[in-house]
Motif scaffolding. Sequence first.
Motif, mmCIF file in Angstrom:
data_model
loop_
_atom_site.group_PDB
_atom_site.id
_atom_site.type_symbol
_atom_site.label_atom_id
_atom_site.label_comp_id
_atom_site.label_asym_id
_atom_site.label_seq_id
_atom_site.Cartn_x
_atom_site.Cartn_y
_atom_site.Cartn_z
ATOM 1 N N VAL A 1 0.847 -1.188 0.000
ATOM 2 C CA VAL A 1 0.000 0.000 0.000
ATOM 3 C C VAL A 1 0.884 1.239 0.000
ATOM 4 O O VAL A 1 1.656 1.461 0.928
ATOM 5 C CB VAL A 1 -0.936 0.021 1.226
ATOM 6 C CG1 VAL A 1 -1.936 1.164 1.082
ATOM 7 C CG2 VAL A 1 -1.645 -1.311 1.395
ATOM 8 N N GLY B 1 5.394 5.125 -2.646
ATOM 9 C CA GLY B 1 6.574 5.935 -2.357
ATOM 10 C C GLY B 1 7.804 5.047 -2.350
ATOM 11 O O GLY B 1 7.731 3.852 -2.676
ATOM 12 N N ALA C 1 9.378 3.591 -0.042
ATOM 13 C CA ALA C 1 9.259 2.401 0.814
ATOM 14 C C ALA C 1 8.502 1.308 0.073
ATOM 15 O O ALA C 1 8.978 0.168 -0.044
ATOM 16 C CB ALA C 1 8.560 2.744 2.130
ATOM 17 N N GLN D 1 4.889 17.070 8.665
ATOM 18 C CA GLN D 1 3.680 16.298 8.427
ATOM 19 C C GLN D 1 3.716 15.019 9.232
ATOM 20 O O GLN D 1 4.768 14.567 9.636
ATOM 21 C CB GLN D 1 3.451 16.020 6.936
ATOM 22 C CG GLN D 1 4.616 15.506 6.159
ATOM 23 C CD GLN D 1 5.277 16.590 5.317
ATOM 24 O OE1 GLN D 1 4.752 17.682 5.164
ATOM 25 N NE2 GLN D 1 6.439 16.286 4.801
ATOM 26 N N GLY E 1 8.946 3.184 6.276
ATOM 27 C CA GLY E 1 8.987 4.534 5.706
ATOM 28 C C GLY E 1 8.328 5.539 6.634
ATOM 29 O O GLY E 1 8.230 5.325 7.847
HETATM 30 C C1 LIG Z 1 8.695 18.291 -0.407
HETATM 31 C C2 LIG Z 1 9.520 17.171 0.174
HETATM 32 C C3 LIG Z 1 10.872 17.142 -0.067
HETATM 33 C C4 LIG Z 1 11.651 16.124 0.452
HETATM 34 N N1 LIG Z 1 12.980 16.097 0.159
HETATM 35 C C5 LIG Z 1 13.731 15.041 0.567
HETATM 36 C C6 LIG Z 1 15.110 14.927 0.201
HETATM 37 O O1 LIG Z 1 15.668 15.800 -0.461
HETATM 38 N N2 LIG Z 1 15.801 13.852 0.612
HETATM 39 C C7 LIG Z 1 15.213 12.854 1.336
HETATM 40 O O2 LIG Z 1 15.869 11.867 1.644
HETATM 41 N N3 LIG Z 1 13.932 12.936 1.737
HETATM 42 C C8 LIG Z 1 13.163 14.007 1.357
HETATM 43 N N4 LIG Z 1 11.856 14.097 1.741
HETATM 44 C C9 LIG Z 1 11.293 13.029 2.575
HETATM 45 C C10 LIG Z 1 11.025 11.781 1.761
HETATM 46 O O3 LIG Z 1 10.429 12.129 0.535
HETATM 47 C C11 LIG Z 1 10.138 10.821 2.514
HETATM 48 O O4 LIG Z 1 10.779 10.476 3.704
HETATM 49 C C12 LIG Z 1 9.855 9.550 1.711
HETATM 50 O O5 LIG Z 1 9.241 9.853 0.487
HETATM 51 C C13 LIG Z 1 8.981 8.592 2.483
HETATM 52 O O6 LIG Z 1 8.675 7.507 1.672
HETATM 53 P P1 LIG Z 1 7.423 6.581 1.924
HETATM 54 O O7 LIG Z 1 7.475 5.551 0.859
HETATM 55 O O8 LIG Z 1 7.397 6.146 3.327
HETATM 56 O O9 LIG Z 1 6.143 7.517 1.755
HETATM 57 P P2 LIG Z 1 5.646 8.520 0.633
HETATM 58 O O10 LIG Z 1 6.714 8.920 -0.288
HETATM 59 O O11 LIG Z 1 4.939 9.570 1.379
HETATM 60 O O12 LIG Z 1 4.576 7.669 -0.180
HETATM 61 C C14 LIG Z 1 3.393 7.212 0.398
HETATM 62 C C15 LIG Z 1 2.393 6.931 -0.707
HETATM 63 O O13 LIG Z 1 1.319 6.180 -0.176
HETATM 64 C C16 LIG Z 1 0.122 6.643 -0.738
HETATM 65 N N5 LIG Z 1 -0.968 6.278 0.157
HETATM 66 C C17 LIG Z 1 -1.215 6.763 1.396
HETATM 67 N N6 LIG Z 1 -2.305 6.181 1.922
HETATM 68 C C18 LIG Z 1 -2.753 5.302 0.979
HETATM 69 C C19 LIG Z 1 -3.852 4.405 0.949
HETATM 70 N N7 LIG Z 1 -4.691 4.294 1.975
HETATM 71 N N8 LIG Z 1 -4.030 3.656 -0.170
HETATM 72 C C20 LIG Z 1 -3.178 3.773 -1.218
HETATM 73 N N9 LIG Z 1 -2.113 4.598 -1.222
HETATM 74 C C21 LIG Z 1 -1.906 5.351 -0.135
HETATM 75 C C22 LIG Z 1 0.327 8.114 -0.861
HETATM 76 O O14 LIG Z 1 -0.555 8.665 -1.805
HETATM 77 C C23 LIG Z 1 1.782 8.196 -1.286
HETATM 78 O O15 LIG Z 1 1.899 8.165 -2.676
HETATM 79 C C24 LIG Z 1 11.060 15.126 1.254
HETATM 80 C C25 LIG Z 1 9.703 15.176 1.524
HETATM 81 C C26 LIG Z 1 8.919 16.179 0.993
HETATM 82 C C27 LIG Z 1 7.452 16.210 1.287
#
Ligand SMILES: Cc1cc2nc3c(=O)[nH]c(=O)nc-3n(C[C@H](O)[C@H](O)[C@H](O)COP(=O)(O)OP(=O)(O)OC[C@H]3O[C@@H](n4cnc5c(N)ncnc54)[C@H](O)[C@@H]3O)c2cc1C
Lengths: 281, 499
Positions: free
Chosen positions: B182, B185, B187, B430, B469
């Motif tokens: 799910v 991103g 992760a 956030q 993540g």
């Molecule tokens: C503007 C910005 C700039 C950043 N710059 C950096 C950087 O330069 N270097 C760095 O290392 N980190 C950076 N970060 C932090 C980094 O992007 C995050 O730590 C990372 O993306 C987290 O990855 P993730 O896979 O956990 O979640 P995310 O990337 O947040 O992805 C989660 C995904 O899950 C989806 N989702 C959520 N709930 C549901 C659901 N119920 N059903 C289906 N899909 C769902 C969302 O729509 C989203 O697409 C930045 C963050 C932001 C916001």
Amino acid sequence: MYRILKNQRLVPNLYHLVVEVPEVARSAKPGQFVMVIPDEKGERIPLNLADFDKDKGTIELVYLVVGVSTRKLSRIKPGSSLAGVAGPLGRPTEIGRKETVFLVGGCFGPAGLYPIARELKLAGNKVIFLTEARDHAYVYWEDKIKAFADHYFNLFRRDCFDSGKTLETAFNMVKLKYPELSRVLVMGCDYLLHKISTLTSSSGIKIEVYLTPIMVDGTGMCGACRVTVSGKTYFACVDGPVFDGHGLDWVEYFARRQAFLPQEQLALGKLEILPPEQKKT
Amino acid sequence: MSKLESFEPGLAKKLSEEREKDWRKALRRELTVQQRLAIPRHRMPEQPVSQRIKNFQEVNLGYTLELARAEAQRCLDCGQPGCVAGCPVAIDIPTFIKHIEAGEPERALEKIRETNGLPAICGRVCPQEVQCEKNCNLIKAGKEPVAIGHLERFAADFIGQLSEKVTVSTKECSAGKKVAVVGSGPAGLTAAADLARLGYSVTVYEALHLPGGVLAYGIPEFRLPRAILNSEISFIKSLGVEIRTNFIVGRTATLEDLKEDGFRAFFLGTGAGLPAFMGVPGENLLGVFSANEYLTRVNLMKSFKFPEYDTPVPAARKVAVIGGGNVAMDAVRTALRLGAKEAVIYYRRSRAEMPARAEEVKHAEEEGVIFNYLTVPVRFLGDSQGRLRGLLLQRLTLGPPDSSGRPRPVPVPGSEYEVEADLAVVAIGQSPNPLLIRQIAGLKLGRWGNVEVDWESMGTSLSGIFAGGDAVRGGATVILAMGDGRKSARSIDNFLRKC
Ligand SMILES: Cc1cc2nc3c(=O)[nH]c(=O)nc-3n(C[C@H](O)[C@H](O)[C@H](O)COP(=O)(O)OP(=O)(O)OC[C@H]3O[C@@H](n4cnc5c(N)ncnc54)[C@H](O)[C@@H]3O)c2cc1C
Ligand SMILES: Cc1cc2nc3c(=O)[nH]c(=O)nc-3n(C[C@H](O)[C@H](O)[C@H](O)COP(=O)(O)OP(=O)(O)OC[C@H]3O[C@@H](n4cnc5c(N)ncnc54)[C@H](O)[C@@H]3O)c2cc1C
Ligand code: SF4
Ligand code: SF4
Ligand code: FES
């Protein structure tokens, strides 16, 4: 995916769209909405679910043609596909039992209220349904709705100079006839939502309004849709879209709805000239 | 070397075996340590400031092969490479760098890909200065660290995809077993890629209409071109992973529904999508945006191309961005590119505490962003139409450290002052997106609404459900999210072998 089965004019200003989205049809509940992306370069726009059919895997939407996205939407032919539909979103409408519920819909409202009326009726509630419209040419789904309403009536704005007064009369009539009335649900244009909320402020009856703030993701991620109710900020897409019409900060709500007016007008101006059948509704 | 052992038993030995290979020994002898130390760090070629603030193209242009090889020569190929221990996924950094020095970027990329599935992205967005490069032994010698991030990016860009070479295991026990991921991103994508390699049938569900998570909706094109993201995503698809967009787990279907559809294990990579607001008066005025909304409009919806694309973005002359992290830097630099005459950062601590990547701060400063430290808005000021017209700010001083170990900002009484602004972006952090995780009965959540996991396995309180993540860590980094995805994939494999 997202194949359009039907997309045609329902009344002069509204279109009726039927799309194949089996997963959404399977999970949809009355009072929820979907985010629709008309084409690859399109915006994500929220539209209420006007009906859904698990077996056929289809959902139905009724939309008012206002700006670029809805205009684009109105031009997509059956047989082709939308770029995306995501949902169902928002909290489903609470369905009680043995209540008397007054549903008031204007514009696209009667469509979105239709599945709510059905569910309320099937759960054993008494359903009073009012369609507010410019005149009879703008009334739709009358028979469909009547099948699930104990009492159905129309109110035409054209018939009276001061429509607020008429709404008030209608509301008082319903209250008189159904003294046990405990809930009022209102869906449609902001004007209707606001009018009913103000004219019932001392009635002691709860007014639940379906708000239509500007949205981007519709999943609680951006805060574009925030509204203030009784001094507290909510994200309408996940906490709503239904809120207490008496507690809403209407001034803020109206202001936020205008956020992109200059850009929207610019974009509309750039969209090619309308095909003849869509000019002036 | 004990730090290395905590990543993977035997890692230190593996690294030194690689290091003792003949080609490495020969390469080490080509230049003396003194000669290597004498080479200054090679700057990343960039778009000139005057040009780049008018477009959304990438600021960093990338090393050429010559530059990359020259930079690779600076690496001493240490017996005790500090760099590896600083990298959250323990990439064998000296080996990949020496492959570049030897003129074999393809082998460098293979090496990187052993532990990092998204090198083109990490090379661009990792905070190298607090990870791999921070621990580079060159620093002890009084030099600038090897540009590890730039080299990683180079290898990834130079070679492009390795897709033809990928072998997917067809182990009996994994074949056909369905796993749902799910969130798409870093992760989720990493977990999905690893699980697919192990032979599972993987579906990634994404709520938005495009995959990538923050990489798609948050980080702007001028830092991470979408072509790069898209090629990583098609690589992952080429492993057989199915990505279902516009699918909100918890709404479109619940986890229970998915179980009925035959999914045997779940990875929750739902991220930290819930924007924090400040809770000060005037925050809902027209013109006050969360960074998520502002960046999503521009990046995901491409409103920088409005009206070619339909989603509008507010035009503004004076933009105030509140916050000091990557998100704030992205927002403020976006505002400049959208034509702001003045773009200002208000950060409540001082420059030293700013959490943004050093390179982003440097780029922002070059581009003319104004930095106001030790200030915080106490009110957003509106006009009669409910539009933002300015901010009431308060000055702060730094007091004793707070729970995060950073000095606590203390308000200076009577220091309030007004500034003009027609757009404000709140980028103060956030928290985990509650939509799905609050809905799962029995799923244990932590104090900040984050999913609680056992850090060894990334398993949650519910059997068969793993998480990683930002959903677990709150706002963290791309590479940590990927590390979690990788660990979870291994645990899911263990879990499904048993059942
Ligand atoms: C503007 C910005 C700039 C950043 N710059 C950096 C950087 O330069 N270097 C760095 O290392 N980190 C950076 N970060 C932090 C980094 O992007 C995050 O730590 C990372 O993306 C987290 O990855 P993730 O896979 O956990 O979640 P995310 O990337 O947040 O992805 C989660 C995904 O899950 C989806 N989702 C959520 N709930 C549901 C659901 N119920 N059903 C289906 N899909 C769902 C969302 O729509 C989203 O697409 C930045 C963050 C932001 C916001
Ligand atoms: C939860 C929810 C459910 C909705 N359900 C329906 C529905 O079932 N049927 C339907 O027709 N519409 C519905 N709306 C409204 C619909 O989303 C908008 O009309 C649509 O986004 C307008 O897009 P556009 O590009 O065509 O117009 P825009 O170019 O965005 O706007 C054109 C003009 O319309 C006005 N406008 C902007 N946003 C809205 C809005 N949200 N509602 C009304 N006028 C607006 C603006 O003031 C602007 O001048 C719903 C909105 C929400 C939030
Ligand atoms: S993944 Fe990040 S921390 Fe690891 S080597 Fe690459 S840039 Fe450095
Ligand atoms: S610590 Fe620095 S010099 Fe040593 S191997 Fe790592 S990158 Fe090369
Ligand atoms: S539309 Fe983004 S949070 Fe509601």
